[in-house]
Design a protein around this motif. Sequence first.
Motif, PDB file in Angstrom:
ATOM      1  N   ALA A  59      14.550  -2.807   4.405  1.00 24.83           N
ATOM      2  CA  ALA A  59      13.470  -3.624   3.840  1.00 24.83           C
ATOM      3  C   ALA A  59      13.907  -5.080   3.768  1.00 24.83           C
ATOM      4  CB  ALA A  59      13.097  -3.120   2.448  1.00 24.83           C
ATOM      5  N   ASN A  60      13.049  -5.967   4.236  1.00 29.10           N
ATOM      6  CA  ASN A  60      13.280  -7.396   4.061  1.00 29.10           C
ATOM      7  C   ASN A  60      12.866  -7.791   2.647  1.00 29.10           C
ATOM      8  OD1 ASN A  60      12.375  -7.235   7.253  1.00 29.10           O
ATOM      9  ND2 ASN A  60      14.015  -8.689   6.853  1.00 29.10           N
ATOM     10  N   VAL A  61      13.702  -8.577   1.972  1.00 26.64           N
ATOM     11  CA  VAL A  61      13.406  -9.003   0.607  1.00 26.64           C
ATOM     12  C   VAL A  61      13.642 -10.504   0.473  1.00 26.64           C
ATOM     13  CG1 VAL A  61      13.943  -6.755  -0.436  1.00 26.64           C
ATOM     14  CG2 VAL A  61      15.758  -8.455  -0.162  1.00 26.64           C
ATOM     15  N   LYS A  62      12.890 -11.119  -0.439  1.00 25.07           N
ATOM     16  CA  LYS A  62      13.045 -12.532  -0.725  1.00 25.07           C
ATOM     17  C   LYS A  62      13.147 -12.739  -2.225  1.00 25.07           C
ATOM     18  CE  LYS A  62      10.716 -14.640   3.258  1.00 25.07           C
ATOM     19  NZ  LYS A  62       9.643 -15.569   3.700  1.00 25.07           N
ATOM     20  N   GLY A  63      13.984 -13.718  -2.599  1.00 24.01           N
ATOM     21  CA  GLY A  63      14.120 -14.087  -4.003  1.00 24.01           C
ATOM     22  C   GLY A  63      14.298 -15.589  -4.117  1.00 24.01           C
ATOM     23  N   ASP A  64      14.777 -16.027  -5.242  1.00 23.42           N
ATOM     24  CA  ASP A  64      15.020 -17.458  -5.462  1.00 23.42           C
ATOM     25  C   ASP A  64      16.263 -17.859  -4.678  1.00 23.42           C
ATOM     26  OD1 ASP A  64      15.155 -20.021  -6.354  1.00 23.42           O
ATOM     27  OD2 ASP A  64      15.819 -19.522  -8.377  1.00 23.42           O
ATOM     28  N   GLY A  65      16.071 -18.501  -3.530  1.00 25.41           N
ATOM     29  CA  GLY A  65      17.195 -18.888  -2.689  1.00 25.41           C
ATOM     30  C   GLY A  65      17.830 -17.737  -1.951  1.00 25.41           C
ATOM     31  N   PHE A  66      17.118 -16.631  -1.814  1.00 26.91           N
ATOM     32  CA  PHE A  66      17.682 -15.442  -1.161  1.00 26.91           C
ATOM     33  C   PHE A  66      16.679 -14.881  -0.168  1.00 26.91           C
ATOM     34  CE2 PHE A  66      18.347 -10.861  -0.798  1.00 26.91           C
ATOM     35  CZ  PHE A  66      19.710 -10.800  -0.509  1.00 26.91           C
ATOM     36  N   ASP A  67      17.178 -14.501   1.007  1.00 26.30           N
ATOM     37  CA  ASP A  67      16.359 -13.856   2.037  1.00 26.30           C
ATOM     38  C   ASP A  67      17.275 -12.894   2.768  1.00 26.30           C
ATOM     39  OD1 ASP A  67      14.693 -13.099   4.111  1.00 26.30           O
ATOM     40  OD2 ASP A  67      13.881 -15.105   4.430  1.00 26.30           O
ATOM     41  N   GLY A  68      17.083 -11.594   2.567  1.00 25.84           N
ATOM     42  CA  GLY A  68      18.017 -10.641   3.139  1.00 25.84           C
ATOM     43  C   GLY A  68      17.390  -9.300   3.449  1.00 25.84           C
ATOM     44  N   LEU A  69      18.262  -8.319   3.703  1.00 30.08           N
ATOM     45  CA  LEU A  69      17.840  -6.980   4.112  1.00 30.08           C
ATOM     46  C   LEU A  69      18.511  -5.941   3.230  1.00 30.08           C
ATOM     47  CD1 LEU A  69      16.348  -5.238   6.344  1.00 30.08           C
ATOM     48  CD2 LEU A  69      18.556  -5.152   7.509  1.00 30.08           C
ATOM     49  N   ILE A  70      17.727  -4.962   2.764  1.00 32.43           N
ATOM     50  CA  ILE A  70      18.265  -3.832   2.021  1.00 32.43           C
ATOM     51  C   ILE A  70      18.261  -2.626   2.949  1.00 32.43           C
ATOM     52  CG2 ILE A  70      17.802  -2.192   0.152  1.00 32.43           C
ATOM     53  CD1 ILE A  70      16.882  -4.413  -1.579  1.00 32.43           C
ATOM     54  N   PRO A  71      19.386  -1.937   3.128  1.00 33.49           N
ATOM     55  CA  PRO A  71      19.446  -0.776   4.029  1.00 33.49           C
ATOM     56  C   PRO A  71      18.512   0.335   3.551  1.00 33.49           C
ATOM     57  CG  PRO A  71      21.646  -1.529   3.394  1.00 33.49           C
ATOM     58  CD  PRO A  71      20.685  -2.231   2.498  1.00 33.49           C
ATOM     59  N   PRO A  72      18.202   1.283   4.436  1.00 37.66           N
ATOM     60  CA  PRO A  72      17.349   2.412   4.044  1.00 37.66           C
ATOM     61  C   PRO A  72      17.979   3.189   2.894  1.00 37.66           C
ATOM     62  CG  PRO A  72      17.659   2.334   6.423  1.00 37.66           C
ATOM     63  CD  PRO A  72      18.620   1.355   5.847  1.00 37.66           C
ATOM     64  N   GLY A  73      17.150   3.830   2.117  1.00 42.78           N
ATOM     65  CA  GLY A  73      17.654   4.630   0.993  1.00 42.78           C
ATOM     66  C   GLY A  73      16.716   4.629  -0.194  1.00 42.78           C
ATOM     67  N   LEU A  74      15.914   3.579  -0.330  1.00 38.67           N
ATOM     68  CA  LEU A  74      14.940   3.487  -1.403  1.00 38.67           C
ATOM     69  C   LEU A  74      13.536   3.661  -0.824  1.00 38.67           C
ATOM     70  CD1 LEU A  74      16.339   0.371  -3.322  1.00 38.67           C
ATOM     71  CD2 LEU A  74      16.522   2.763  -4.028  1.00 38.67           C
ATOM     72  N   GLU A  75      12.680   4.364  -1.540  1.00 41.88           N
ATOM     73  CA  GLU A  75      11.284   4.506  -1.103  1.00 41.88           C
ATOM     74  C   GLU A  75      10.516   3.292  -1.599  1.00 41.88           C
ATOM     75  OE1 GLU A  75       7.743   7.868  -0.949  1.00 41.88           O
ATOM     76  OE2 GLU A  75       9.175   7.888  -2.606  1.00 41.88           O
ATOM     77  N   LEU A  76      10.283   2.364  -0.701  1.00 38.85           N
ATOM     78  CA  LEU A  76       9.720   1.079  -1.085  1.00 38.85           C
ATOM     79  C   LEU A  76       8.396   0.822  -0.385  1.00 38.85           C
ATOM     80  CD1 LEU A  76      12.971  -1.092  -0.839  1.00 38.85           C
ATOM     81  CD2 LEU A  76      11.933  -0.139  -2.917  1.00 38.85           C
ATOM     82  N   ALA A  77       7.586  -0.016  -1.019  1.00 46.13           N
ATOM     83  CA  ALA A  77       6.342  -0.498  -0.430  1.00 46.13           C
ATOM     84  C   ALA A  77       6.408  -2.018  -0.358  1.00 46.13           C
ATOM     85  CB  ALA A  77       5.141  -0.058  -1.269  1.00 46.13           C
ATOM     86  N   VAL A  78       5.741  -2.605   0.615  1.00 45.36           N
ATOM     87  CA  VAL A  78       5.649  -4.053   0.671  1.00 45.36           C
ATOM     88  C   VAL A  78       4.977  -4.542  -0.616  1.00 45.36           C
ATOM     89  CG1 VAL A  78       4.643  -6.009   1.890  1.00 45.36           C
ATOM     90  CG2 VAL A  78       5.522  -4.060   3.173  1.00 45.36           C
ATOM     91  N   GLY A  79       5.592  -5.541  -1.245  1.00 50.60           N
ATOM     92  CA  GLY A  79       5.077  -6.051  -2.507  1.00 50.60           C
ATOM     93  C   GLY A  79       5.879  -5.604  -3.713  1.00 50.60           C
ATOM     94  N   ASP A  80       6.761  -4.618  -3.537  1.00 53.17           N
ATOM     95  CA  ASP A  80       7.602  -4.148  -4.645  1.00 53.17           C
ATOM     96  C   ASP A  80       8.523  -5.256  -5.137  1.00 53.17           C
ATOM     97  OD1 ASP A  80       6.894  -1.523  -5.280  1.00 53.17           O
ATOM     98  OD2 ASP A  80       8.058  -0.675  -3.624  1.00 53.17           O
TER      99      ASP A  80
END
Length: 363
Positions: A59-80
């Motif tokens: 999953a691609n994720v963004k935060g305050d000054g952060f843009d990265g990737l979380i490996p598979p393993g969590l059941e996620l939806a876009v917008g989480d």
Amino acid sequence: MTRDYSQFMPSMGTHNTPKPARSALENLGWQAFFASQVDVEALAATPPVRVTEVHKSGANVKGDGFDGLIPPGLELAVGDWLLFDEALPTHSLLLDRKSLFKRRAAGHAKHYQLIAANVDTVFVVTSCNQDFNVARLERFLALAFESEVAPVIVLTKADLCDDTQPYVDQAQAISDRVPVIAIDAKAGDVAGALADWCAPGQTIAFLGTSGVGKSTLVNALFGAEKAATSGIREDDARGRHTTTARQMHFTDSGLAVLDTPGMRELQLADAEAGIADLFADVVELAAQCKFNDCAHETEPGCAVRAAIEAGDLDPARLERYRKLAAEERHNTETLAERRSRQKDFGKMIKTVTKAHKGRKGRR
């Protein structure tokens, strides 16, 4: 240097306090609902990030000054929203969702597919041509009501239609709780037409089938090519898939915009309340029938049949309600049975494993 996350907690100022500039997290959709679930210490140790895309690779994720990737393993939806664990990304904490769109997975699969989370307004998009379908609109709206997300029907391709009013009238007849807007996404003022639902800090999503103009609307909001677009097939006015994955984009003003692939098949499950909300007129009439188990066919004292005979209820609407309610019950029961079998299988494995360990210990 430790980042100060106190600014991302709910404000305790008075109404006379000058409104501070929006933070980077607020521009990603951070709201008091999420801040209330954590404290400053937790935010500092595991900063919040938002899921912008979900792939098989993670999953691609963004935060305050952060843009990265979380490996598979969590059941996620876009917008989480997650509290990001830098040392063990797959141990990141998923915050409670404000809303969640999900459906029974397409085909014969017996599991849920997560569509989007933490959406404030969903624009259900359809076009003013032969692809317009009331029953399909009702499915999307029932999904929105079940998710407790405010829906708006957007009728596109108004420039290709001699008269949009018949489409507007049919759409408005579905529910008096749902606004209907007809726009020309290529030449009209899209941002102005949708402004009431596009305030900074809000998250909006576009849902609909392929080729109805969802990506064109996204691009019009940004004034740039954020999403790929293509035309429709001339033989049946149906669209081609251009968006291949759910993607979240962010405007400079702090509006989160979710574009989704077209969904030709939308199977509802665990959506009984959403269907009841959408067909509130039918449900209220059914409650007035003489018999609680009235099938609304030949029973005496049937308020539903009486409304049809008086011209107050369209029989086609009743049939669509019946079909959608029956489908939802079947899907919900099927998925519940699968979950039960998985749970029983898990218990059996634990029992067998425990017994096996016990025999080894006695040797």
